[in-house]
Design an enzyme around this catalytic site. Structure first.
Site, mmCIF file in Angstrom:
data_model
loop_
_atom_site.group_PDB
_atom_site.id
_atom_site.type_symbol
_atom_site.label_atom_id
_atom_site.label_comp_id
_atom_site.label_asym_id
_atom_site.label_seq_id
_atom_site.Cartn_x
_atom_site.Cartn_y
_atom_site.Cartn_z
ATOM 1 N N ASP A 407 49.152 12.374 -28.299
ATOM 2 C CA ASP A 407 50.189 12.154 -29.318
ATOM 3 C C ASP A 407 50.756 13.509 -29.757
ATOM 4 O O ASP A 407 50.218 14.567 -29.410
ATOM 5 C CB ASP A 407 49.520 11.441 -30.514
ATOM 6 N N GLU A 410 55.551 16.586 -28.692
ATOM 7 C CA GLU A 410 56.995 16.905 -28.480
ATOM 8 C C GLU A 410 57.228 18.412 -28.404
ATOM 9 O O GLU A 410 58.140 18.805 -27.647
ATOM 10 C CB GLU A 410 57.823 16.273 -29.596
ATOM 11 N N ASP A 481 56.566 5.401 -32.348
ATOM 12 C CA ASP A 481 56.515 4.665 -33.611
ATOM 13 C C ASP A 481 57.686 3.711 -33.797
ATOM 14 O O ASP A 481 58.637 4.002 -34.506
ATOM 15 C CB ASP A 481 56.467 5.653 -34.776
#
Ligand code: MIG
Length: 749
Positions: A407, A410, A481
């Site tokens: 997770d 980015e 999400d």
């Protein structure tokens, strides 16, 4: 980027180099179907991150020039190169497939200076009223009716026509709207469909880039990037399936997953102790809902320090994992890249002493805040950093961890984005965040994959949020999400179909929705629509309404169980699709247009999809609806539940009360299915049940141990089932290398 007039050109090997007045350009014949166009305005000999190794094949072609136009011709196409590197691509018959746009970019809207001022005064963004030309840019003509597909995880609809997007991996906890420029992934690959041709374009440049499909101006689409080379591949094909095969030939294919990873997974950011996890695992078994893992979100870590375990709340490392393993649960844990900045914490100390973290231009370690507070960012672009990170997973595999969920890669950061000049390296070459941002998750994925492969010997499951083209070789993905809203249930279909057409076959959404509160009806419709989501996980956010299936009523539980069981029934079919994908690059979940590209009814079909070629799923994705308008393409289709036949090339209205997700099987199908188990490994799969529909059929079925790489050494079976008009089924074993089924039964629809 006006290159001016052609001065001369040289043809060497597979490359044609063109000297222009103001620079140079290269055209590479990669294969007979793939042509690469490059203006090396930033760097000569750029090595792709997405494409590993040389993909060049010997090519048969000729080059000549007429009136200062260079023509490159092979059996499939003719590429014409003119002044300013203006290119045109025609098919073998001379019909135009794709052409650069001759004009300038012009925004099709008018606004007086007065209005502009007034808008600005009220705080509106007026920066987009004039076309912003990018450092790297290419503009192509659009034809009426052209459609655009691909682009990975972008929001919105199946066909990207009239929308614009950006490639800049972004953590977006807010609602993912249809007109959002970017979310987590950057996959600058598109499939163009004109009235009589299809083609692919892969813009291989990792800087922030921009793609507009006729939103700015209906006469053209464009690609722009802030920096880097102009570097793109044109993929020629007769069918869309050819384009996907070629794109995945270049950037790689999704590997064969372990069978259990295709089962059901339960998760929630909010299981805060061993007891929480235990209770959910027990809930799954008590309620007879098959399940492979109850996943460990960030709370299992000690103070969000990666590669640690909170033994106060989760018990002695390894204990809970082995306790649940006895009941068939495999441990899947989250790992974030951000490494807590704290003296005495082994990952930080080691990273500092070896110089593994990204730095500021002055050489000091770059720090931002993420879950653990002040944190540093491993520079995964370096091989030794990847090796370190890979080896660190031993801490987890020693506890029994079976798969990793990546997770925040980015990379996400709480105190503003990483500055542009943060220093990274790509395999020995120093660079900065501008080039590295979009491949941060990609390189973390490689590290994780390599680590898990070496440590477990099994085919790794690495679920990532951020990635780039080519990451499909290493990672499964989920769409981040989303929210518990109907718009996001609807979006699941185009989003996963486009990910699939972009090479990411193993993809899924958070079932039930991550943020906001789900409800009974939405959860039921979500599990139905997701039955064939390649990655199949229910996940939700802290503070949102609980969405384990038993948190509602008996009806929800029955509906939920029915559909998870359906998934387990179809497991061998889904697994076969992954096996076939190794050769074809084709995804599991497919938009209808992929197989019916001559049928205009499929071009914008957002609310149904195919699984392989033979299963059509048309879930209800509207609140309150109990009927579904289903489009059936040509052929005869059989209702999976009732066996009723329907003629294709028409819309039908199907009854779909809350417990029904319309599923149809194509005529002439043989679909391998299994009996339901509570988890993969509960018993050996010794019985195969073939679901068949009337008509001639032939189908190859793959069987192996479902775990490791022994199939690559021939330890697998390949069955060929053939059925002719008299409905007799013939079984051949075309490869034998594994324990065979004891029984093969037939269920005729
Ligand atoms: O900002 O680890 O998308 O799946 O549960 C929240 C907590 C951080 C974001 C992920 C989500 C995960 C959550 N994470």
């Amino acid at each position: 980027m006006k290159l001016g007039k052609i001065k001369k050109y040289v043809n060497e090997g597979n490359r044609i180099s063109v000297d222009y007045e103001n620079g140079k350009a290269n055209v590479y014949l990669v294969t007979d179907e793939i042509v690469r166009f490059e203006i090396p305005c930033w760097m000569e000999n750029y090595a792709s991150v997405a494409i590993e190794g040389s993909k060049e094949k010997p090519c048969n072609y000729k080059v000549y020039d007429i009136d200062n136009v260079i023509c490159i011709e092979n059996q499939n196409m003719k590429v014409k190169i003119s002044d300013d590197f203006f290119t045109e691509i025609l098919d073998a018959e001379g019909k135009k497939i794709l052409s650069d746009y001759r004009g300038e970019r012009i925004i099709q809207r008018t606004l007086s200076d007065k209005s502009k001022k007034e808008l600005a005064a009220e705080g509106h963004d007026v920066s987009n009223l004039e076309a912003h030309n990018y450092k790297v840019q290419i503009i192509k003509e659009i034809g009426e009716g052209d459609c655009f597909y691909g682009l990975g995880d972008k929001t919105g609809y199946l066909n990207k026509r009239d929308y614009a997007f950006e490639n800049w991996n972004s953590d977006i906890p807010q609602i993912h709207n249809e007109n959002m420029p970017a979310i987590y992934k950057s996959i600058p690959f598109m499939i163009g469909k004109t009235c009589d041709a299809v083609y692919g374009l892969f813009f291989d440049n990792t800087f922030h880039s921009y793609m507009d499909f006729g939103k700015e101006n209906s006469n053209y689409f464009y690609y722009g990037a802030d920096d880097g080379n102009l570097n793109y591949y044109f993929l020629y094909g007769k069918k869309m399936t050819d384009i996907i095969r070629e794109y995945t030939y270049l950037t790689g294919r999704t590997g064969l997953p372990q069978l259990w990873t295709l089962g059901y997974h339960q998760c929630r950011w909010g299981y805060e102790s061993a007891d929480d996890i235990r209770a959910v695992a027990k809930g799954m078994r008590d309620n007879r809902i098959p399940c492979e893992s109850v996943q460990y979100d960030i709370d299992y870590m000690d103070g969000y320090r990666v590669f640690t375990w909170d033994d106060e709340k989760y018990g002695k490392p390894g204990d809970l994992i082995s306790e649940l393993e006895k009941d068939g649960f495999k441990a899947v844990v989250i790992i974030d890249p951000a490494t807590k900045k704290e003296d005495g914490y082994f990952m930080y100390d080691e990273g500092v002493s070896k110089g593994y973290f990204a730095t500021n231009p002055d050489g000091s370690i770059y720090v931002n805040k993420v879950w653990p507070g002040d944190a540093t960012f491993p520079d995964f672009g370096r091989e030794e950093v990847r090796r370190w990170w890979a080896d660190s997973h031993k801490i987890l595999t020693d506890m029994g961890v079976k798969a990793i969920w990546n997770d925040m890669n980015e990379p996400a950061s709480f105190e503003g984005p990483l500055p542009e000049d943060t220093v990274f390296e790509i395999n020995g070459r120093i660079t900065d965040h501008r080039e590295f941002h979009n491949v941060y998750g990609h390189f973390e994925g490689i590290a994780t994959y390599e680590g898990m492969k070496k440590l477990t010997g099994k085919r790794p499951l690495v679920i990532t949020r951020a990635c780039y083209s080519g990451s499909q070789k290493y990672c499964a993905v989920w769409t981040g999400d989303n929210q518990s809203i109907w718009a996001h249930l609807r979006m699941l279909i185009p989003q996963l179909c486009n990910l699939g057409m972009s090479g990411f076959s193993l993809a899924g959404t958070d079932i039930g929705g991550f943020g906001a509160d789900t409800n009974k009806e939405l959860l039921c419709r979500w599990i139905e629509a997701a039955v064939f989501s390649p990655f199949f996980r229910n996940h939700s956010a802290k503070g949102s309404k609980a969405q384990e299936p038993w948190k509602f009523d008996e009806q929800v539980m029955d509906i939920y169980r029915k559909h998870v069981e359906l998934r387990y029934t179809f497991l061998p079919y889904i697994y076969d699709l992954f096996y076939q994908g190794l050769e074809t690059g084709l995804p599991v979940m497919r938009p209808l247009v992929l197989h019916y590209e001559d049928d205009v009814n499929t071009y914008n079909l957002n609310d149904e999809f195919l699984v392989g070629e033979n299963v059509l799923v048309s879930p209800v994705v509207e609140q309150g609806a109990t009927k579904k308008l289903v489009y059936l393409p040509r052929g005869t289709w059989y209702d999976y539940f009732t066996g009723q036949a329907y003629e294709g090339m028409q819309y039908i209205v199907k009854d779909a009360p809350l417990d029904v997700c319309p599923i149809f099987i194509r005529e002439g199908s043989i679909i391998p299915t299994y009996e339901v188990v509570q988890y993969v490994g509960e018993k050996t799969y010794d019985r195969l049940i073939l679901v068949t529909t009337p008509g001639d059929a032939s189908y190859d079925h793959f069987q192996d141990n479902g775990e490791d790489y022994q199939f690559e050494e021939g330890k697998y079976n390949l069955y060929r089932f053939t059925k002719t008009e008299d409905e007799k089924l013939v079984t051949e074993l075309i490869h034998e290398g594994y324990k065979k089924y004891e029984k093969i039964d037939i269920r005729r629809l």
